[in-house]
Motif scaffolding. Structure first.
Motif, PDB file in Angstrom:
ATOM      1  N   ARG A 221      15.461   9.816 -26.284  1.00 37.20           N
ATOM      2  CA  ARG A 221      16.655   8.640 -25.078  1.00 37.20           C
ATOM      3  C   ARG A 221      16.459   9.466 -23.949  1.00 37.20           C
ATOM      4  N   ARG A 222      17.256  10.934 -23.931  1.00 43.30           N
ATOM      5  CA  ARG A 222      17.783  11.747 -22.639  1.00 43.30           C
ATOM      6  C   ARG A 222      16.475  11.750 -21.154  1.00 43.30           C
ATOM      7  N   VAL A 223      15.556  12.305 -22.079  1.00 45.83           N
ATOM      8  CA  VAL A 223      14.337  12.600 -21.616  1.00 45.83           C
ATOM      9  C   VAL A 223      13.291  10.722 -20.792  1.00 45.83           C
ATOM     10  N   PHE A 224      13.327  10.050 -21.536  1.00 47.99           N
ATOM     11  CA  PHE A 224      12.660   8.710 -21.115  1.00 47.99           C
ATOM     12  C   PHE A 224      13.463   8.555 -20.239  1.00 47.99           C
ATOM     13  N   ASP A 225      14.929   8.098 -20.018  1.00 48.30           N
ATOM     14  CA  ASP A 225      15.659   7.612 -18.705  1.00 48.30           C
ATOM     15  C   ASP A 225      15.674   8.112 -17.808  1.00 48.30           C
ATOM     16  N   ALA A 226      15.592  10.047 -17.924  1.00 45.82           N
ATOM     17  CA  ALA A 226      14.859  10.342 -16.550  1.00 45.82           C
ATOM     18  C   ALA A 226      13.989  10.931 -16.423  1.00 45.82           C
ATOM     19  N   ALA A 227      12.889   9.662 -16.814  1.00 46.91           N
ATOM     20  CA  ALA A 227      10.988  10.346 -16.233  1.00 46.91           C
ATOM     21  C   ALA A 227      11.124   9.420 -14.885  1.00 46.91           C
ATOM     22  N   GLU A 228      11.102   9.653 -14.446  1.00 44.08           N
ATOM     23  CA  GLU A 228      10.581   8.940 -13.186  1.00 44.08           C
ATOM     24  C   GLU A 228       9.068   8.202 -12.992  1.00 44.08           C
ATOM     25  N   ASP A 229       7.810   8.693 -14.082  1.00 42.89           N
ATOM     26  CA  ASP A 229       7.058   7.771 -14.557  1.00 42.89           C
ATOM     27  C   ASP A 229       6.662   7.930 -15.893  1.00 42.89           C
ATOM     28  N   LYS A 230       7.115   6.594 -16.530  1.00 40.14           N
ATOM     29  CA  LYS A 230       6.941   6.300 -17.976  1.00 40.14           C
ATOM     30  C   LYS A 230       5.809   5.747 -18.148  1.00 40.14           C
ATOM     31  N   ARG A 231       5.246   5.539 -17.208  1.00 40.97           N
ATOM     32  CA  ARG A 231       3.715   6.118 -17.729  1.00 40.97           C
ATOM     33  C   ARG A 231       3.165   4.439 -18.373  1.00 40.97           C
TER      34      ARG A 231
ATOM     35  N   PHE B 179       9.656  17.537 -21.914  1.00 36.53           N
ATOM     36  CA  PHE B 179      11.184  18.826 -21.808  1.00 36.53           C
ATOM     37  C   PHE B 179      11.682  18.917 -20.364  1.00 36.53           C
ATOM     38  N   ARG B 180      10.450  18.691 -19.579  1.00 39.91           N
ATOM     39  CA  ARG B 180      10.297  19.631 -18.264  1.00 39.91           C
ATOM     40  C   ARG B 180      11.484  20.353 -17.884  1.00 39.91           C
ATOM     41  N   GLY B 181      12.285  20.856 -17.995  1.00 43.38           N
ATOM     42  CA  GLY B 181      13.436  21.716 -17.691  1.00 43.38           C
ATOM     43  C   GLY B 181      14.277  21.840 -18.535  1.00 43.38           C
ATOM     44  N   PRO B 182      15.115  22.767 -18.200  1.00 47.30           N
ATOM     45  CA  PRO B 182      16.365  23.491 -18.643  1.00 47.30           C
ATOM     46  C   PRO B 182      17.835  21.590 -18.651  1.00 47.30           C
ATOM     47  N   GLU B 183      17.822  20.856 -18.263  1.00 40.50           N
ATOM     48  CA  GLU B 183      18.892  20.117 -18.302  1.00 40.50           C
ATOM     49  C   GLU B 183      17.678  18.776 -19.366  1.00 40.50           C
ATOM     50  N   LEU B 184      17.058  19.118 -19.857  1.00 42.26           N
ATOM     51  CA  LEU B 184      16.210  18.158 -20.872  1.00 42.26           C
ATOM     52  C   LEU B 184      16.205  18.772 -21.988  1.00 42.26           C
ATOM     53  N   GLY B 185      16.342  20.158 -21.601  1.00 39.94           N
ATOM     54  CA  GLY B 185      16.187  20.663 -23.709  1.00 39.94           C
ATOM     55  C   GLY B 185      15.215  22.124 -23.260  1.00 39.94           C
ATOM     56  N   ARG B 186      14.457  21.854 -22.409  1.00 36.28           N
ATOM     57  CA  ARG B 186      13.450  22.969 -22.365  1.00 36.28           C
ATOM     58  C   ARG B 186      14.503  24.584 -22.454  1.00 36.28           C
ATOM     59  N   ILE B 187      13.648  25.648 -22.950  1.00 30.33           N
ATOM     60  CA  ILE B 187      14.392  26.532 -22.575  1.00 30.33           C
ATOM     61  C   ILE B 187      13.967  27.833 -21.929  1.00 30.33           C
ATOM     62  N   ASP B 188      14.529  27.941 -20.514  1.00 30.60           N
ATOM     63  CA  ASP B 188      13.655  29.277 -20.113  1.00 30.60           C
ATOM     64  C   ASP B 188      14.242  30.470 -19.753  1.00 30.60           C
ATOM     65  N   ILE B 189      13.938  31.108 -20.180  1.00 32.03           N
ATOM     66  CA  ILE B 189      15.041  32.596 -20.496  1.00 32.03           C
ATOM     67  C   ILE B 189      14.022  33.609 -19.752  1.00 32.03           C
ATOM     68  N   GLY B 190      12.323  33.971 -19.677  1.00 34.30           N
ATOM     69  CA  GLY B 190      11.834  34.848 -19.538  1.00 34.30           C
ATOM     70  C   GLY B 190      11.332  35.768 -20.527  1.00 34.30           C
ATOM     71  N   PRO B 191      11.009  37.053 -20.536  1.00 31.16           N
ATOM     72  CA  PRO B 191       9.837  37.235 -21.293  1.00 31.16           C
ATOM     73  C   PRO B 191      11.126  38.960 -21.981  1.00 31.16           C
ATOM     74  N   THR B 192      11.734  38.785 -22.941  1.00 26.66           N
ATOM     75  CA  THR B 192      12.626  39.380 -23.200  1.00 26.66           C
ATOM     76  C   THR B 192      12.313  41.213 -23.700  1.00 26.66           C
ATOM     77  N   GLY B 193      10.991  41.437 -23.859  1.00 30.56           N
ATOM     78  CA  GLY B 193      10.464  42.904 -24.182  1.00 30.56           C
ATOM     79  C   GLY B 193      10.862  43.030 -25.829  1.00 30.56           C
TER      80      GLY B 193
END
Length: 151
Positions: A86-96, A118-132
């Motif tokens: 629901r949150r991702v759909f509500d935030a979508a600018e283009d619901k296609r 998921f489009r970004g951290p505010e919608l659930g994506r986890i972006d942490i970068g390489p950990t090694g």
């Protein structure tokens, strides 16, 4: 695996958690979108939770690669909750052209395009970068009685 994970969670009660590790195999469709197995699992879990797979419980599931990457993009994974679809759909600018959140999410799932869902951290994506490091993919599920888990 998504259905198995949700069915293994305890009945509604106090806050509890479930930890799993390993790496899933996700067969790709022709011309897949962007995303990795952790993001795809989180999207499938989001859809199942939206459909009420864990009625009476609030659920949050973190799916991530310990190396900080998941597929051919910069995300490590994603978080699925009862209201992610629901949150991702509500935030979508283009619901296609999709009139409802579930059909919208299923389209991304079917095209294996969880990264763009998921489009970004505010919608659930986890972006942490390489950990090694690269131990395994990790899935951590939290559940509690409905209304008790704050996202």
């Amino acid at each position: 695996y998504a259905r198995t994970l949700l069915s293994s969670l305890p009945p509604p009660g106090p806050l509890s958690s479930h930890l799993a590790g390993g790496e899933l195999v996700c067969p790709l469709p022709p011309n897949p979108g962007s995303g990795g197995r952790c993001q795809q699992l989180a999207l499938e879990l989001s859809i199942l939770l939206h459909r009420g797979a864990c009625g009476g419980r609030d659920v949050a599931v973190v799916c991530l690669g310990t190396d900080g990457t998941d597929g051919p993009n910069d995300a490590a994974g994603a978080v699925a909750t009862n209201d992610t679809v629901r949150r991702v759909f509500d935030a979508a600018e283009d619901k296609r052209g999709f009139g409802d959140a579930l059909a919208y999410a299923e389209d991304f799932r079917d095209r294996f395009d969880a990264y763009n869902f998921f489009r970004g951290p505010e919608l659930g994506r986890i972006d942490i970068g390489p950990t090694g490091t690269n131990v395994a993919d990790v899935v951590v599920a939290f559940c509690a009685r409905e209304g008790e888990l704050k996202f």
